[in-house]
Enzyme design. Structure first.
Site, PDB file in Angstrom:
ATOM      1  N   ARG A 200      35.170  15.465  35.833  1.00  0.00           N
ATOM      2  CA  ARG A 200      33.972  15.852  36.592  1.00  0.00           C
ATOM      3  C   ARG A 200      34.280  16.440  37.964  1.00  0.00           C
ATOM      4  NH1 ARG A 200      32.300  11.024  34.552  1.00  0.00           N
ATOM      5  NH2 ARG A 200      31.001  11.247  32.719  1.00  0.00           N
TER       6      ARG A 200
ATOM      7  N   LYS B 207      33.515  31.191  43.175  1.00  0.00           N
ATOM      8  CA  LYS B 207      33.200  31.479  41.766  1.00  0.00           C
ATOM      9  C   LYS B 207      34.455  31.276  40.935  1.00  0.00           C
ATOM     10  CE  LYS B 207      29.606  35.040  42.036  1.00  0.00           C
ATOM     11  NZ  LYS B 207      29.333  36.435  41.610  1.00  0.00           N
TER      12      LYS B 207
ATOM     13  N   GLU C 171      39.233  46.944  46.945  1.00  0.00           N
ATOM     14  CA  GLU C 171      38.303  45.911  47.424  1.00  0.00           C
ATOM     15  C   GLU C 171      38.373  45.781  48.952  1.00  0.00           C
ATOM     16  OE1 GLU C 171      36.151  44.646  45.323  1.00  0.00           O
ATOM     17  OE2 GLU C 171      37.099  44.564  43.335  1.00  0.00           O
TER      18      GLU C 171
ATOM     19  N   LYS D 288      33.837  39.014  53.032  1.00  0.00           N
ATOM     20  CA  LYS D 288      33.351  38.260  51.878  1.00  0.00           C
ATOM     21  C   LYS D 288      32.915  36.865  52.312  1.00  0.00           C
ATOM     22  CE  LYS D 288      33.872  36.828  47.186  1.00  0.00           C
ATOM     23  NZ  LYS D 288      34.505  37.016  45.893  1.00  0.00           N
TER      24      LYS D 288
ATOM     25  N   GLU E  52      24.411  33.381  45.243  1.00  0.00           N
ATOM     26  CA  GLU E  52      24.034  34.734  44.837  1.00  0.00           C
ATOM     27  C   GLU E  52      22.541  34.869  44.508  1.00  0.00           C
ATOM     28  OE1 GLU E  52      26.893  36.581  42.282  1.00  0.00           O
ATOM     29  OE2 GLU E  52      25.952  38.540  42.492  1.00  0.00           O
TER      30      GLU E  52
ATOM     31  N   ARG F 136      24.344  38.308  48.661  1.00  0.00           N
ATOM     32  CA  ARG F 136      25.693  38.319  48.079  1.00  0.00           C
ATOM     33  C   ARG F 136      25.884  39.502  47.134  1.00  0.00           C
ATOM     34  NH1 ARG F 136      29.285  33.102  46.073  1.00  0.00           N
ATOM     35  NH2 ARG F 136      31.057  34.291  45.327  1.00  0.00           N
TER      36      ARG F 136
ATOM     37  N   ASN G 132      28.853  43.741  45.281  1.00  0.00           N
ATOM     38  CA  ASN G 132      29.007  44.516  44.046  1.00  0.00           C
ATOM     39  C   ASN G 132      28.969  46.028  44.271  1.00  0.00           C
ATOM     40  OD1 ASN G 132      29.365  42.345  42.357  1.00  0.00           O
ATOM     41  ND2 ASN G 132      27.159  42.034  42.118  1.00  0.00           N
TER      42      ASN G 132
ATOM     43  N   HIS H 181      30.438  48.449  41.762  1.00  0.00           N
ATOM     44  CA  HIS H 181      30.683  47.709  40.524  1.00  0.00           C
ATOM     45  C   HIS H 181      29.716  48.061  39.394  1.00  0.00           C
ATOM     46  CE1 HIS H 181      33.426  45.568  43.069  1.00  0.00           C
ATOM     47  NE2 HIS H 181      33.770  44.720  42.126  1.00  0.00           N
TER      48      HIS H 181
ATOM     49  N   HIS I 280      32.035  48.592  36.481  1.00  0.00           N
ATOM     50  CA  HIS I 280      32.110  47.765  35.272  1.00  0.00           C
ATOM     51  C   HIS I 280      31.939  48.603  34.006  1.00  0.00           C
ATOM     52  CE1 HIS I 280      31.062  43.812  37.554  1.00  0.00           C
ATOM     53  NE2 HIS I 280      32.367  43.945  37.387  1.00  0.00           N
TER      54      HIS I 280
ATOM     55  N   HIS J 281      40.579  47.319  37.357  1.00  0.00           N
ATOM     56  CA  HIS J 281      39.320  46.991  38.016  1.00  0.00           C
ATOM     57  C   HIS J 281      39.152  47.785  39.328  1.00  0.00           C
ATOM     58  CE1 HIS J 281      35.866  44.664  39.297  1.00  0.00           C
ATOM     59  NE2 HIS J 281      36.485  44.395  40.438  1.00  0.00           N
TER      60      HIS J 281
HETATM   61  N1  NAD Z   1      36.180  34.572  41.434  1.00  0.00           N
HETATM   62  C1  NAD Z   1      35.877  35.700  42.023  1.00  0.00           C
HETATM   63  O1  NAD Z   1      35.038  35.747  42.923  1.00  0.00           O
HETATM   64  C2  NAD Z   1      36.573  36.945  41.595  1.00  0.00           C
HETATM   65  C3  NAD Z   1      36.454  38.122  42.349  1.00  0.00           C
HETATM   66  C4  NAD Z   1      37.159  39.242  41.937  1.00  0.00           C
HETATM   67  C5  NAD Z   1      37.939  39.191  40.785  1.00  0.00           C
HETATM   68  N2  NAD Z   1      38.010  38.042  40.069  1.00  0.00           N
HETATM   69  C6  NAD Z   1      38.831  37.954  38.861  1.00  0.00           C
HETATM   70  O2  NAD Z   1      40.172  38.161  39.230  1.00  0.00           O
HETATM   71  C7  NAD Z   1      40.888  38.666  38.101  1.00  0.00           C
HETATM   72  C8  NAD Z   1      41.793  39.788  38.564  1.00  0.00           C
HETATM   73  O3  NAD Z   1      42.708  39.252  39.499  1.00  0.00           O
HETATM   74  P1  NAD Z   1      44.040  40.033  39.898  1.00  0.00           P
HETATM   75  O4  NAD Z   1      43.735  41.437  40.157  1.00  0.00           O
HETATM   76  O5  NAD Z   1      44.694  39.221  40.965  1.00  0.00           O
HETATM   77  O6  NAD Z   1      44.883  40.035  38.535  1.00  0.00           O
HETATM   78  P2  NAD Z   1      45.922  39.006  37.881  1.00  0.00           P
HETATM   79  O7  NAD Z   1      45.649  37.621  38.280  1.00  0.00           O
HETATM   80  O8  NAD Z   1      45.933  39.310  36.443  1.00  0.00           O
HETATM   81  O9  NAD Z   1      47.301  39.458  38.549  1.00  0.00           O
HETATM   82  C9  NAD Z   1      47.812  40.722  38.225  1.00  0.00           C
HETATM   83  C10 NAD Z   1      49.240  40.648  37.709  1.00  0.00           C
HETATM   84  O10 NAD Z   1      50.128  40.473  38.806  1.00  0.00           O
HETATM   85  C11 NAD Z   1      50.982  39.362  38.577  1.00  0.00           C
HETATM   86  N3  NAD Z   1      51.257  38.820  39.910  1.00  0.00           N
HETATM   87  C12 NAD Z   1      50.414  38.127  40.707  1.00  0.00           C
HETATM   88  N4  NAD Z   1      50.955  37.910  41.895  1.00  0.00           N
HETATM   89  C13 NAD Z   1      52.195  38.451  41.867  1.00  0.00           C
HETATM   90  C14 NAD Z   1      53.250  38.544  42.815  1.00  0.00           C
HETATM   91  N5  NAD Z   1      53.125  38.082  44.056  1.00  0.00           N
HETATM   92  N6  NAD Z   1      54.387  39.147  42.431  1.00  0.00           N
HETATM   93  C15 NAD Z   1      54.512  39.681  41.178  1.00  0.00           C
HETATM   94  N7  NAD Z   1      53.546  39.651  40.246  1.00  0.00           N
HETATM   95  C16 NAD Z   1      52.397  39.032  40.598  1.00  0.00           C
HETATM   96  C17 NAD Z   1      50.177  38.471  37.679  1.00  0.00           C
HETATM   97  O11 NAD Z   1      51.000  37.590  36.966  1.00  0.00           O
HETATM   98  C18 NAD Z   1      49.495  39.484  36.771  1.00  0.00           C
HETATM   99  O12 NAD Z   1      50.373  39.891  35.762  1.00  0.00           O
HETATM  100  C19 NAD Z   1      39.852  39.079  37.080  1.00  0.00           C
HETATM  101  O13 NAD Z   1      39.831  38.151  36.030  1.00  0.00           O
HETATM  102  C20 NAD Z   1      38.539  39.024  37.854  1.00  0.00           C
HETATM  103  O14 NAD Z   1      37.449  38.681  37.035  1.00  0.00           O
HETATM  104  C21 NAD Z   1      37.347  36.923  40.461  1.00  0.00           C
HETATM  105 ZN    ZN Z   2      35.626  43.702  42.219  1.00  0.00          ZN
END
Ligand code: NAD
Ligand code: ZN
Length: 326
Positions: free
Chosen positions: A84, A106, A148, A190, A200, A204, A208, A211, A215, A227
């Site tokens: 929990r 999130k 971003e 942010k 949201e 908030r 987007n 986006h 998307h 992305h």
């Molecule tokens: N929660 C939120 O508010 C929010 C906001 C934006 C995006 N997201 C989510 O985030 C995700 C995308 O995140 P991302 O762009 O970080 O991608 P990711 O987590 O897939 O990382 C990208 C790649 O880089 C590698 N990597 C990470 N750090 C590294 C480092 N320091 N050195 C070498 N390799 C490294 C990872 O293993 C992966 O292969 C999506 O799933 C998206 O939905 C969430």
């Molecule tokens: Zn984004």
């Protein structure tokens, strides 16, 4: 402390983190998850619960995410639900996770039907950022994160936007000490918006920007567009719509295109059919039953939310971006 990481990031940084935590008197252990968005699933969360139990994590324990946004979203959801809810810490290792995904609480996973359809709000107790780790981050990931950063400048920080327009264009800049100021500015945008509207209900949504089209491009490209690349094109589209509706002048659109191409981000869409893009937009599950919501730039550092953009204006913008109208 359950350190959650993947086979790419763990070999680089997990040992150092584990040693530091041990020195400080904690009992850390590393939990492995597979890399990649395709593994942001309930199955992976389920394997994490098993690893938490194997490591004797109890309700007084902490889950620590060491990785990008995928690791953060997955482990945050696991932390929100295990027994929990246990404490959660983010150590983001991509630029995108530093300025965006690790902030705001999130968390969640994808379903076969769509992205981020299951999740929870789980605020981290701590977000710890060390820009040094960006040294190993792949170039495409850096650029995706920069989209971003630019977006946050455009939404609410004209100084940040101006800095990105004029500073040296080297990606290596982003893993030096001097990048801290820029990373902090970007995440503060942010942070302040999320603090105003944590669940949201209103403001908030401005996060987007880019986006709505972004998307749709991601989906229609079958996720071959990153992305950040899709959001980059989406921001150009938002400026185009704003200009058509008289919400901003052409100079703003020009500055947005210039800053994005300056950092190696795309400003044109591949020639996807306009109809497919429109369909992808209207199928956005989270918006079911309501019209599309647009975030449009008015000026650098200023955006507005517009609900009633005429469909013809959207079509013209998609064509201007390079989509096919046949
Ligand atoms: N929660 C939120 O508010 C929010 C906001 C934006 C995006 N997201 C989510 O985030 C995700 C995308 O995140 P991302 O762009 O970080 O991608 P990711 O987590 O897939 O990382 C990208 C790649 O880089 C590698 N990597 C990470 N750090 C590294 C480092 N320091 N050195 C070498 N390799 C490294 C990872 O293993 C992966 O292969 C999506 O799933 C998206 O939905 C969430
Ligand atoms: Zn984004």
């Amino acid at each position: 402390v359950a350190i959650v990481s993947n086979p790419i990031v763990a070999p680089l940084y997990a040992d150092a983190l584990e040693a530091t935590l041990e020195q400080a008197g904690y009992r850390p252990f590393v939990c492995q998850i597979p890399a990649g968005e395709e593994n942001k699933t309930l199955d992976t969360v389920s394997t994490l619960y098993g690893q938490f139990l194997d490591g004797n994590l109890d309700r007084s324990g902490t889950v620590l995410s060491l990785g990008g946004g995928v690791t953060g979203d997955l482990s945050g959801f696991a932390a929100a639900s295990f027994m929990r809810g246990v404490a959660f810490i983010q150590v983001p290792t991509t630029l995108l996770a530093m300025v965006d995904a690790s902030i705001g609480g999130k968390t969640g996973v994808d379903l076969p039907q769509g992205k981020n359809l299951v999740g929870a709000f789980k605020q981290p107790s701590l977000v710890l950022i060390d820009p040094d780790v960006l040294k190993t981050s792949p170039e495409v990931e850096m650029r995706s994160g920069l989209a971003e950063v630019i977006k946050h400048g455009l939404i609410a920080d004209q100084v940040l936007f101006g800095t990105l327009e004029t500073m040296e264009r080297e990606l290596s800049y982003w893993w030096g000490d001097h990048a801290v100021a820029q990373i902090v500015r970007a995440l503060r945008v942010k942070q302040s918006i999320v603090e105003e509207d944590p669940f949201e209900r209103g403001r908030r949504a401005v996060l987007n920007l880019g986006h709505t089209i972004g998307h749709a491009l991601e989906k229609v490209s079958d996720y071959s567009l990153r992305h950040g690349e899709a959001v980059s094109i989406g921001m150009v589209g938002a400026a185009d719509i704003a200009q058509t509706l008289g919400g901003c002048d052409s100079n703003l659109g020009m500055r947005i295109r210039n800053i994005l191409s300056r950092w190696g981000l795309p400003i044109d869409s591949p020639p996807y059919p306009v109809e497919s893009l429109l369909q992808a937009m209207s199928r956005d599950k989270k918006r079911q039953g309501r019209g599309l919501r647009w975030i449009l730039p008015r000026d650098i550092g200023q955006v507005e939310i517009v609900e009633d953009v005429p469909i013809d204006v959207v079509k013209t913008t998609l064509c201007n971006l390079g989509a096919r109208s046949d």
